[in-house]
Design an enzyme around this catalytic site. Structure first.
Site, PDB file in Angstrom:
ATOM      1  N   ASP A  11       0.931  -1.186  -0.137  1.00  0.00           N
ATOM      2  CA  ASP A  11       0.057  -0.009  -0.101  1.00  0.00           C
ATOM      3  C   ASP A  11       1.003   1.438   0.084  1.00  0.00           C
ATOM      4  OD1 ASP A  11      -2.307   1.642   0.412  1.00  0.00           O
ATOM      5  OD2 ASP A  11      -2.099   2.044   2.431  1.00  0.00           O
ATOM      6  N   SER A  12       0.369   2.172  -0.336  1.00  0.00           N
ATOM      7  CA  SER A  12       0.975   3.621  -0.135  1.00  0.00           C
ATOM      8  C   SER A  12       1.518   4.222   1.192  1.00  0.00           C
ATOM      9  CB  SER A  12       0.203   4.872  -0.594  1.00  0.00           C
ATOM     10  OG  SER A  12      -0.917   4.698   0.422  1.00  0.00           O
ATOM     11  N   TYR A  43      -0.511   8.531  -2.169  1.00  0.00           N
ATOM     12  CA  TYR A  43      -0.393   8.437  -3.560  1.00  0.00           C
ATOM     13  C   TYR A  43      -1.689   9.322  -3.941  1.00  0.00           C
ATOM     14  CZ  TYR A  43       2.530   4.157  -3.502  1.00  0.00           C
ATOM     15  OH  TYR A  43       3.495   3.374  -3.457  1.00  0.00           O
ATOM     16  N   GLY A  44      -2.814   9.616  -3.256  1.00  0.00           N
ATOM     17  CA  GLY A  44      -3.826  10.067  -3.920  1.00  0.00           C
ATOM     18  C   GLY A  44      -3.798  11.103  -4.820  1.00  0.00           C
ATOM     19  N   CYS A  74      -4.263  -1.341  -1.934  1.00  0.00           N
ATOM     20  CA  CYS A  74      -4.628   0.496  -2.139  1.00  0.00           C
ATOM     21  C   CYS A  74      -5.398   0.427  -3.491  1.00  0.00           C
ATOM     22  CB  CYS A  74      -3.013   0.857  -2.605  1.00  0.00           C
ATOM     23  SG  CYS A  74      -3.155   2.734  -2.729  1.00  0.00           S
ATOM     24  N   ASN A  75      -6.686   1.358  -3.286  1.00  0.00           N
ATOM     25  CA  ASN A  75      -7.507   1.538  -4.343  1.00  0.00           C
ATOM     26  C   ASN A  75      -6.812   2.326  -5.180  1.00  0.00           C
ATOM     27  OD1 ASN A  75     -10.510   0.826  -3.071  1.00  0.00           O
ATOM     28  ND2 ASN A  75      -9.201   1.110  -1.463  1.00  0.00           N
ATOM     29  N   THR A  76      -5.963   3.174  -4.729  1.00  0.00           N
ATOM     30  CA  THR A  76      -5.533   4.144  -5.683  1.00  0.00           C
ATOM     31  C   THR A  76      -4.617   3.576  -6.654  1.00  0.00           C
ATOM     32  OG1 THR A  76      -5.711   6.193  -3.784  1.00  0.00           O
ATOM     33  CG2 THR A  76      -4.485   6.464  -5.877  1.00  0.00           C
ATOM     34  N   CYS A 184     -10.756   3.632   0.268  1.00  0.00           N
ATOM     35  CA  CYS A 184      -9.562   4.024   0.472  1.00  0.00           C
ATOM     36  C   CYS A 184      -9.094   3.005   1.505  1.00  0.00           C
ATOM     37  CB  CYS A 184      -9.111   5.568   0.941  1.00  0.00           C
ATOM     38  SG  CYS A 184      -7.481   5.586   1.350  1.00  0.00           S
ATOM     39  N   HIS A 186      -7.062   3.104   3.861  1.00  0.00           N
ATOM     40  CA  HIS A 186      -6.661   3.704   5.236  1.00  0.00           C
ATOM     41  C   HIS A 186      -8.031   3.968   5.954  1.00  0.00           C
ATOM     42  CE1 HIS A 186      -2.725   4.696   3.363  1.00  0.00           C
ATOM     43  NE2 HIS A 186      -2.390   5.237   4.535  1.00  0.00           N
TER      44      HIS A 186
HETATM   45  N1  DGL Z   1      -4.707   3.619   0.840  1.00  0.00           N
HETATM   46  C1  DGL Z   1      -4.758   4.022  -0.401  1.00  0.00           C
HETATM   47  C2  DGL Z   1      -5.918   3.709  -1.003  1.00  0.00           C
HETATM   48  O1  DGL Z   1      -6.604   2.493  -0.767  1.00  0.00           O
HETATM   49  C3  DGL Z   1      -3.863   5.134  -0.803  1.00  0.00           C
HETATM   50  C4  DGL Z   1      -4.119   6.435   0.042  1.00  0.00           C
HETATM   51  C5  DGL Z   1      -3.219   7.537  -0.431  1.00  0.00           C
HETATM   52  O2  DGL Z   1      -1.965   7.202  -0.400  1.00  0.00           O
HETATM   53  O3  DGL Z   1      -3.610   8.525  -0.848  1.00  0.00           O
HETATM   54  O4  DGL Z   1      -6.703   4.512  -1.819  1.00  0.00           O
END
Ligand code: DGL
Length: 263
Positions: A11-12, A43-44, A74-76, A184, A186
Protein backbone atom coordinates in the site's frame (compact mmCIF):
# COMPACT_ATOMS: atom_id res chain seq x y z
CA UNK A 1 7.78 -19.82 -6.24
CA UNK A 2 5.79 -22.56 -4.46
CA UNK A 3 3.00 -23.19 -1.93
CA UNK A 4 5.29 -22.14 0.91
CA UNK A 5 6.20 -18.77 -0.69
CA UNK A 6 4.75 -15.64 0.92
CA UNK A 7 1.82 -13.52 -0.21
CA UNK A 8 3.08 -9.99 -1.02
CA UNK A 9 0.91 -7.04 -0.01
CA UNK A 10 1.62 -3.37 -0.59
CA UNK A 11 0.00 0.00 0.00
CA UNK A 12 1.05 3.63 -0.18
CA UNK A 13 1.47 3.34 3.58
CA UNK A 14 -0.10 1.91 6.71
CA UNK A 15 -3.71 1.72 5.44
CA UNK A 16 -3.44 -1.56 3.57
CA UNK A 17 -2.78 -3.27 6.90
CA UNK A 18 -6.60 -3.14 7.25
CA UNK A 19 -6.70 -5.43 4.19
CA UNK A 20 -3.82 -7.51 5.54
CA UNK A 21 -5.97 -8.24 8.62
CA UNK A 22 -8.71 -9.74 6.41
CA UNK A 23 -6.20 -11.79 4.40
CA UNK A 24 -4.56 -13.08 7.59
CA UNK A 25 -7.98 -13.90 9.08
CA UNK A 26 -9.07 -15.94 6.06
CA UNK A 27 -5.64 -17.47 5.37
CA UNK A 28 -4.03 -17.81 8.81
CA UNK A 29 -1.36 -20.31 7.66
CA UNK A 30 0.05 -18.11 4.88
CA UNK A 31 3.36 -16.28 5.15
CA UNK A 32 2.78 -12.61 4.29
CA UNK A 33 5.19 -9.77 3.48
CA UNK A 34 3.67 -6.27 3.69
CA UNK A 35 5.32 -3.19 2.22
CA UNK A 36 4.21 0.24 3.46
CA UNK A 37 5.46 2.86 1.02
CA UNK A 38 4.83 5.60 3.60
CA UNK A 39 7.80 7.63 2.34
CA UNK A 40 5.75 8.30 -0.82
CA UNK A 41 2.31 8.62 0.82
CA UNK A 42 -0.18 9.88 -0.03
CA UNK A 43 -0.52 8.45 -3.54
CA UNK A 44 -3.97 10.02 -3.85
CA UNK A 45 -2.87 13.36 -5.32
CA UNK A 46 -0.21 11.95 -7.66
CA UNK A 47 -0.59 11.42 -11.41
CA UNK A 48 -1.47 8.00 -12.86
CA UNK A 49 2.07 7.75 -14.25
CA UNK A 50 3.64 8.39 -10.84
CA UNK A 51 1.30 5.91 -9.15
CA UNK A 52 2.16 3.27 -11.79
CA UNK A 53 5.91 3.84 -11.34
CA UNK A 54 5.59 3.49 -7.55
CA UNK A 55 3.44 0.36 -7.91
CA UNK A 56 6.04 -1.25 -10.18
CA UNK A 57 8.78 -0.40 -7.65
CA UNK A 58 6.81 -2.12 -4.87
CA UNK A 59 5.98 -5.17 -7.01
CA UNK A 60 9.65 -5.56 -8.02
CA UNK A 61 10.64 -5.57 -4.35
CA UNK A 62 8.00 -8.19 -3.46
CA UNK A 63 9.09 -10.35 -6.40
CA UNK A 64 12.71 -10.18 -5.21
CA UNK A 65 11.47 -11.31 -1.81
CA UNK A 66 9.99 -14.42 -3.45
CA UNK A 67 6.25 -13.73 -3.29
CA UNK A 68 3.81 -16.08 -5.07
CA UNK A 69 0.98 -13.55 -5.48
CA UNK A 70 0.69 -9.77 -5.12
CA UNK A 71 -2.19 -8.04 -3.33
CA UNK A 72 -2.44 -4.34 -4.12
CA UNK A 73 -4.03 -3.18 -0.86
CA UNK A 74 -4.53 0.31 -2.26
CA UNK A 75 -7.55 1.52 -4.24
CA UNK A 76 -5.55 4.39 -5.73
CA UNK A 77 -2.82 2.07 -7.06
CA UNK A 78 -5.36 -0.49 -8.29
CA UNK A 79 -7.58 1.96 -10.16
CA UNK A 80 -4.61 3.74 -11.77
CA UNK A 81 -2.08 1.00 -12.37
CA UNK A 82 -3.53 -2.51 -12.35
CA UNK A 83 -4.02 -2.83 -16.11
CA UNK A 84 -0.41 -1.81 -16.79
CA UNK A 85 1.13 -4.00 -14.10
CA UNK A 86 -0.93 -7.03 -15.13
CA UNK A 87 0.36 -6.58 -18.67
CA UNK A 88 3.95 -6.55 -17.40
CA UNK A 89 3.97 -9.39 -14.87
CA UNK A 90 2.86 -13.00 -15.09
CA UNK A 91 2.48 -13.36 -11.30
CA UNK A 92 -1.19 -13.21 -10.16
CA UNK A 93 -2.11 -9.71 -9.00
CA UNK A 94 -5.19 -9.00 -6.85
CA UNK A 95 -6.49 -5.43 -6.67
CA UNK A 96 -8.91 -3.55 -4.47
CA UNK A 97 -11.70 -1.34 -5.79
CA UNK A 98 -14.40 0.62 -3.95
CA UNK A 99 -17.45 -1.55 -3.11
CA UNK A 100 -19.79 0.48 -5.33
CA UNK A 101 -21.66 -2.57 -6.64
CA UNK A 102 -22.85 -4.00 -3.27
CA UNK A 103 -23.83 -0.51 -2.09
CA UNK A 104 -25.78 0.12 -5.31
CA UNK A 105 -27.56 -3.23 -5.04
CA UNK A 106 -28.59 -2.70 -1.42
CA UNK A 107 -29.44 1.00 -1.16
CA UNK A 108 -33.09 1.77 -0.56
CA UNK A 109 -32.75 5.56 -0.54
CA UNK A 110 -31.09 5.33 -3.99
CA UNK A 111 -28.37 7.66 -2.73
CA UNK A 112 -24.92 6.35 -1.86
CA UNK A 113 -21.79 8.15 -0.74
CA UNK A 114 -18.21 7.30 -1.61
CA UNK A 115 -15.19 8.57 0.25
CA UNK A 116 -11.93 7.97 -1.63
CA UNK A 117 -8.79 9.67 -2.88
CA UNK A 118 -8.70 12.07 -5.81
CA UNK A 119 -6.63 9.49 -7.72
CA UNK A 120 -9.31 6.82 -7.32
CA UNK A 121 -12.31 9.04 -8.04
CA UNK A 122 -10.70 10.48 -11.19
CA UNK A 123 -9.63 7.09 -12.59
CA UNK A 124 -11.15 5.55 -15.72
CA UNK A 125 -11.67 2.23 -13.91
CA UNK A 126 -13.70 3.88 -11.15
CA UNK A 127 -15.87 5.77 -13.70
CA UNK A 128 -16.52 2.58 -15.61
CA UNK A 129 -17.62 0.61 -12.52
CA UNK A 130 -19.76 3.48 -11.28
CA UNK A 131 -21.50 3.93 -14.63
CA UNK A 132 -22.15 0.22 -14.89
CA UNK A 133 -23.77 -0.27 -11.49
CA UNK A 134 -25.39 3.03 -10.54
CA UNK A 135 -27.70 3.85 -13.45
CA UNK A 136 -30.70 4.84 -11.29
CA UNK A 137 -28.67 5.86 -8.23
CA UNK A 138 -27.19 9.14 -7.13
CA UNK A 139 -23.55 8.82 -6.10
CA UNK A 140 -22.07 11.50 -3.86
CA UNK A 141 -18.32 11.37 -4.52
CA UNK A 142 -16.16 12.98 -1.85
CA UNK A 143 -12.37 13.28 -1.89
CA UNK A 144 -11.12 12.44 1.60
CA UNK A 145 -8.64 15.31 1.49
CA UNK A 146 -6.28 15.28 4.46
CA UNK A 147 -7.41 11.95 5.95
CA UNK A 148 -4.52 9.75 4.77
CA UNK A 149 -1.90 12.16 6.11
CA UNK A 150 -3.54 12.14 9.56
CA UNK A 151 -3.87 8.33 9.58
CA UNK A 152 -0.21 7.96 8.51
CA UNK A 153 0.67 10.06 11.57
CA UNK A 154 -1.44 7.77 13.78
CA UNK A 155 -3.87 10.60 14.45
CA UNK A 156 -7.22 8.79 14.26
CA UNK A 157 -9.43 10.78 16.56
CA UNK A 158 -7.95 14.21 17.21
CA UNK A 159 -10.02 17.39 16.66
CA UNK A 160 -8.51 17.85 13.19
CA UNK A 161 -9.72 14.38 12.11
CA UNK A 162 -13.21 14.91 13.53
CA UNK A 163 -13.65 18.26 11.83
CA UNK A 164 -12.43 16.87 8.47
CA UNK A 165 -14.83 13.93 8.76
CA UNK A 166 -17.73 16.25 9.57
CA UNK A 167 -16.89 18.35 6.51
CA UNK A 168 -16.50 15.35 4.18
CA UNK A 169 -19.68 13.59 5.31
CA UNK A 170 -21.97 16.64 5.31
CA UNK A 171 -22.83 16.49 1.57
CA UNK A 172 -23.58 12.77 1.95
CA UNK A 173 -25.85 13.29 4.97
CA UNK A 174 -27.59 16.19 3.18
CA UNK A 175 -28.21 13.87 0.21
CA UNK A 176 -29.84 11.22 2.44
CA UNK A 177 -27.36 8.44 1.66
CA UNK A 178 -27.95 5.08 3.35
CA UNK A 179 -24.57 3.60 2.33
CA UNK A 180 -21.10 5.06 2.60
CA UNK A 181 -18.44 3.21 0.61
CA UNK A 182 -14.91 3.46 1.96
CA UNK A 183 -12.83 3.60 -1.20
CA UNK A 184 -9.43 3.86 0.46
CA UNK A 185 -7.75 1.16 2.52
CA UNK A 186 -6.70 3.69 5.16
CA UNK A 187 -10.30 4.55 6.05
CA UNK A 188 -11.38 1.36 7.90
CA UNK A 189 -9.23 2.73 10.73
CA UNK A 190 -11.63 5.65 11.16
CA UNK A 191 -14.90 3.67 11.09
CA UNK A 192 -15.58 4.28 14.82
CA UNK A 193 -15.23 8.04 14.29
CA UNK A 194 -17.42 7.95 11.15
CA UNK A 195 -20.12 6.00 12.98
CA UNK A 196 -20.36 8.74 15.58
CA UNK A 197 -20.91 11.36 12.88
CA UNK A 198 -23.18 9.54 10.42
CA UNK A 199 -26.90 8.96 11.13
CA UNK A 200 -27.59 5.53 12.66
CA UNK A 201 -29.27 4.09 9.56
CA UNK A 202 -26.20 4.66 7.36
CA UNK A 203 -24.16 1.55 6.65
CA UNK A 204 -20.43 1.74 6.01
CA UNK A 205 -18.87 -0.80 3.67
CA UNK A 206 -15.36 -1.54 2.45
CA UNK A 207 -13.73 -4.17 0.27
CA UNK A 208 -11.31 -5.89 2.67
CA UNK A 209 -13.16 -9.19 2.98
CA UNK A 210 -13.79 -9.40 -0.75
CA UNK A 211 -10.07 -8.96 -1.44
CA UNK A 212 -9.21 -11.73 1.03
CA UNK A 213 -11.77 -14.08 -0.58
CA UNK A 214 -10.44 -13.32 -4.05
CA UNK A 215 -6.86 -13.96 -2.88
CA UNK A 216 -7.89 -17.36 -1.52
CA UNK A 217 -9.83 -18.26 -4.68
CA UNK A 218 -6.88 -17.42 -6.95
CA UNK A 219 -4.33 -19.28 -4.76
CA UNK A 220 -6.66 -22.28 -4.64
CA UNK A 221 -7.16 -22.30 -8.40
CA UNK A 222 -3.37 -22.24 -8.92
CA UNK A 223 -2.81 -24.92 -6.26
CA UNK A 224 -0.64 -22.45 -4.34
CA UNK A 225 -2.27 -22.48 -0.88
CA UNK A 226 0.23 -23.22 1.90
CA UNK A 227 -0.43 -26.65 3.38
CA UNK A 228 1.91 -26.61 6.39
CA UNK A 229 0.08 -25.78 9.58
CA UNK A 230 3.13 -24.34 11.37
CA UNK A 231 3.11 -20.67 12.42
CA UNK A 232 3.57 -18.40 9.40
CA UNK A 233 6.08 -15.59 9.09
CA UNK A 234 4.24 -12.24 9.11
CA UNK A 235 6.62 -9.43 8.17
CA UNK A 236 5.92 -5.72 7.78
CA UNK A 237 8.41 -3.35 6.16
CA UNK A 238 8.08 0.42 5.99
CA UNK A 239 10.37 2.96 4.34
CA UNK A 240 9.39 5.56 6.97
CA UNK A 241 8.96 5.29 10.73
CA UNK A 242 7.58 2.08 12.26
CA UNK A 243 5.51 3.75 15.02
CA UNK A 244 2.11 4.01 13.28
CA UNK A 245 2.22 0.47 11.89
CA UNK A 246 3.09 -0.86 15.34
CA UNK A 247 0.24 1.15 16.85
CA UNK A 248 -2.34 0.00 14.28
CA UNK A 249 -1.21 -3.61 14.59
CA UNK A 250 -0.72 -3.67 18.36
CA UNK A 251 -3.20 -6.56 18.70
CA UNK A 252 -0.81 -8.66 16.57
CA UNK A 253 2.45 -7.65 18.27
CA UNK A 254 3.23 -11.22 19.40
CA UNK A 255 3.00 -12.72 15.94
CA UNK A 256 4.37 -10.06 13.55
CA UNK A 257 7.62 -8.21 12.91
CA UNK A 258 7.74 -4.54 11.87
CA UNK A 259 10.98 -3.20 10.41
CA UNK A 260 12.29 -0.19 8.55
CA UNK A 261 13.77 -0.89 5.12
CA UNK A 262 14.70 1.15 2.05
CA UNK A 263 12.75 0.35 -1.09
N1 DGL B 1 -4.60 3.55 0.88
C1 DGL B 1 -4.72 4.01 -0.42
C2 DGL B 1 -6.02 3.71 -1.10
O1 DGL B 1 -6.62 2.68 -0.82
C3 DGL B 1 -4.09 5.28 -0.85
C4 DGL B 1 -4.11 6.46 0.03
C5 DGL B 1 -3.13 7.48 -0.48
O2 DGL B 1 -1.95 7.19 -0.44
O3 DGL B 1 -3.56 8.56 -0.91
O4 DGL B 1 -6.48 4.44 -1.91
Amino acid sequence: MNKNSPIGVFDSGVGGSSIWKEVNKLLPCEHIIYLADSKNAPYGNKSSEEITTLSIKNIEKLLHMGCKIIVIACNTATTNAIATVRENYSIPIIGIEPAIKPAALQTTSKNIGILATKGTLSSALFSKTTQEFTKDIRVIEIIGEGLVTLIEAGNLDGPEMISLLKKHTKPMIDANVDYVVLGCSHYPYIIPQLKKILPENVKIIDSGEAVARQTKTVLQSLNLLREEKTKPSLQFFTNAETATLKFLLSAYSESISVEKMDF
